[in-house]
Design a protein around this motif. Sequence first.
Motif, PDB file in Angstrom:
ATOM      1  N   SER A  80     148.367 -11.934  69.425  1.00 27.73           N
ATOM      2  CA  SER A  80     149.352 -11.312  70.313  1.00 27.73           C
ATOM      3  C   SER A  80     149.048  -9.825  70.486  1.00 27.73           C
ATOM      4  N   ALA A 129     145.850  -9.430  72.602  1.00 29.16           N
ATOM      5  CA  ALA A 129     146.140  -9.734  74.007  1.00 29.16           C
ATOM      6  C   ALA A 129     146.728  -8.530  74.733  1.00 29.16           C
ATOM      7  N   MET A 130     147.506  -7.716  73.996  1.00 29.17           N
ATOM      8  CA  MET A 130     148.135  -6.550  74.626  1.00 29.17           C
ATOM      9  C   MET A 130     147.069  -5.562  75.119  1.00 29.17           C
ATOM     10  N   TYR A 131     146.060  -5.314  74.276  1.00 25.31           N
ATOM     11  CA  TYR A 131     144.957  -4.428  74.681  1.00 25.31           C
ATOM     12  C   TYR A 131     144.166  -5.064  75.833  1.00 25.31           C
ATOM     13  N   GLN A 178     144.999  -7.314  78.119  1.00 29.41           N
ATOM     14  CA  GLN A 178     145.693  -7.331  79.418  1.00 29.41           C
ATOM     15  C   GLN A 178     145.536  -5.992  80.131  1.00 29.41           C
ATOM     16  N   PRO A 207     143.602 -24.128  76.275  1.00 40.17           N
ATOM     17  CA  PRO A 207     144.950 -23.618  76.549  1.00 40.17           C
ATOM     18  C   PRO A 207     145.115 -22.146  76.179  1.00 40.17           C
ATOM     19  N   PHE A 208     146.037 -21.495  76.855  1.00 39.01           N
ATOM     20  CA  PHE A 208     146.387 -20.133  76.478  1.00 39.01           C
ATOM     21  C   PHE A 208     147.046 -20.154  75.101  1.00 39.01           C
ATOM     22  N   ILE A 209     146.680 -19.199  74.272  1.00 43.10           N
ATOM     23  CA  ILE A 209     147.454 -18.984  73.046  1.00 43.10           C
ATOM     24  C   ILE A 209     148.418 -17.824  73.280  1.00 43.10           C
ATOM     25  N   VAL A 210     147.869 -16.671  73.600  1.00 46.03           N
ATOM     26  CA  VAL A 210     148.692 -15.543  74.037  1.00 46.03           C
ATOM     27  C   VAL A 210     148.010 -14.979  75.277  1.00 46.03           C
ATOM     28  N   GLU A 211     148.611 -15.208  76.433  1.00 45.37           N
ATOM     29  CA  GLU A 211     147.992 -14.743  77.687  1.00 45.37           C
ATOM     30  C   GLU A 211     147.780 -13.237  77.633  1.00 45.37           C
ATOM     31  N   GLN A 262     142.518 -20.261  73.785  1.00 48.88           N
ATOM     32  CA  GLN A 262     142.111 -20.741  72.457  1.00 48.88           C
ATOM     33  C   GLN A 262     140.676 -20.310  72.148  1.00 48.88           C
TER      34      GLN A 262
END
Lengths: 390, 135
Positions: A150, A153-155, A157, A203-207, A211
């Motif tokens: 998570s 993913a923030m960085y 995005q 699948p997305f884990i945290v967009e 995975q």
Amino acid sequence: MPTTIKDKCAIVGIGQTEFSEKSGRSELHLTLECVKSAIEDAGLPFSAVDGLVTYSIDGSDEIAVARGLGSKELTFFSRVPHGSGGGAVSMVQQAVLAITTGMCETVVCYRAFNGASGVQPKSTDVGGPLSTDQIHWGWYNPYGLVGPASVAAMYTQRYLHEYNASDESLAEIAVTMRKHAANNPEAMFYQKPMTKEDYFGSPFIVEPLRQYDSSIATDGGCAFVITSAERAKELRHPPAVIRSVAQGSAYDQEVMTSFYRSSITRFPEYELVAKECYQHSGLCANDIDAASLYDPFTSAVLFQLESFGFCKQGEAHEFVKNGNLGVDGQLPCNTSGGQLSEAHLQGINGVTEAVRLIRGTSVNQPVKNDHVLATSGFGVPASAMILGKC
Amino acid sequence: MPKALRMRPVIGHDNRPWWDRIDEGELPIQRCCSCGTLRHPPRPMCWKCQSLESEYINASGKGIVYSYVVVHKPAVPGYEYPLAVGLIELEEGTRIVSNIVGINPEDIEIGMPVEVSIDAVDDEMNLPLFRPASR
């Protein structure tokens, strides 16, 4: 007393357990196994080891390892904080400092754990004195920002947004690492290559992370032996000489969540250890023939390619295309498959692969191997080193 | 079986004043008493002037989405998925992590204006949550 650590020490032995989803034995057992195999690989007697180093979040105490080795006179033991990643190469710095100052002669660095089958520590567990780390997670966990993906993913995005980059670049990294692992009999993904379609089908884990952007939970361990370059010359393998090694924490550093800097697509802790490594070795990015870049997530590779000067800021998503990270590419990278596809061992297997690259024994061996960069840490204090030949 | 609740923050001297103000319905930002620098998350010392004296101001609650993620897994009890978590840049300049609510996660964009409301997420915990700005 040396005024520089350049070329004073070398990695002379590497060892590992098998990598699996279920080791069926204790973490201490795994540790002793890979430590033993590293010392044997070096061709040293067990009694030669007088230093032990690991990094935090390790259940195997130094003295428990020492008892297994029958150590009579252990004169150096040290543990690097902010584990799971940042510590893997930091251990080398600890060892080098101790050896070059005469605190000890031969250090074993280790990390082994049941990352797939074992019970993972829970960040919500509270016991003992109140720590800054517990306070820290309280800014994130109540909102469900839990776990490394998570945060990564923030960085990611923001990076994709700022540089108008597509997830094609992430796919490229994932597929390349898998290709390396498919050729590595020790890897979790041995003989299991994947296509970009496989990647985009995961699948997305945290967009925006899927995975297959994420490393693979693993049981296992690695260890390596460091001694003086002088002593290394008498041993059985060509030594991987440590040209430089650096540890770094930078402005407004948090554990993983360094979200408050003016930019979150630059990683000043990587830039700091890059600067230190290049300065102390007299080398530059152009001199690096191959690299072990810490890759718990695909995007971490992008960030490091930029921080370590292999391309300009914002251009790594283009650099990774056209097979540039492959064995014949501009920067052969994570030739064992890395954390993404060989095994997630919190970075230590990147060090052992860097040693194989210098020895010329990687299963995906590039032709040119004079200098190899190894890094560890992502969003935490980082570390890096440059290995060379004797 | 009781319904699972969201994870709680661990409260100590350094963050209690912030959480107390949340319970009073305000979104606080820590401010250095010496040089006026705003900082979040709160901590004892100002990174600019090393003053140990600080106070809190109330944020306007307006900001933009600086970055965001949509969590699918691991699914932790106490949360509903897909779960949007944003890094919000407040108009005062500090950033804060929170949930973005009141919008389909697919429609969230970096740069979109949001505003805070302090919501009771269960009987025991209030959190500042952000939704698309009404303006």
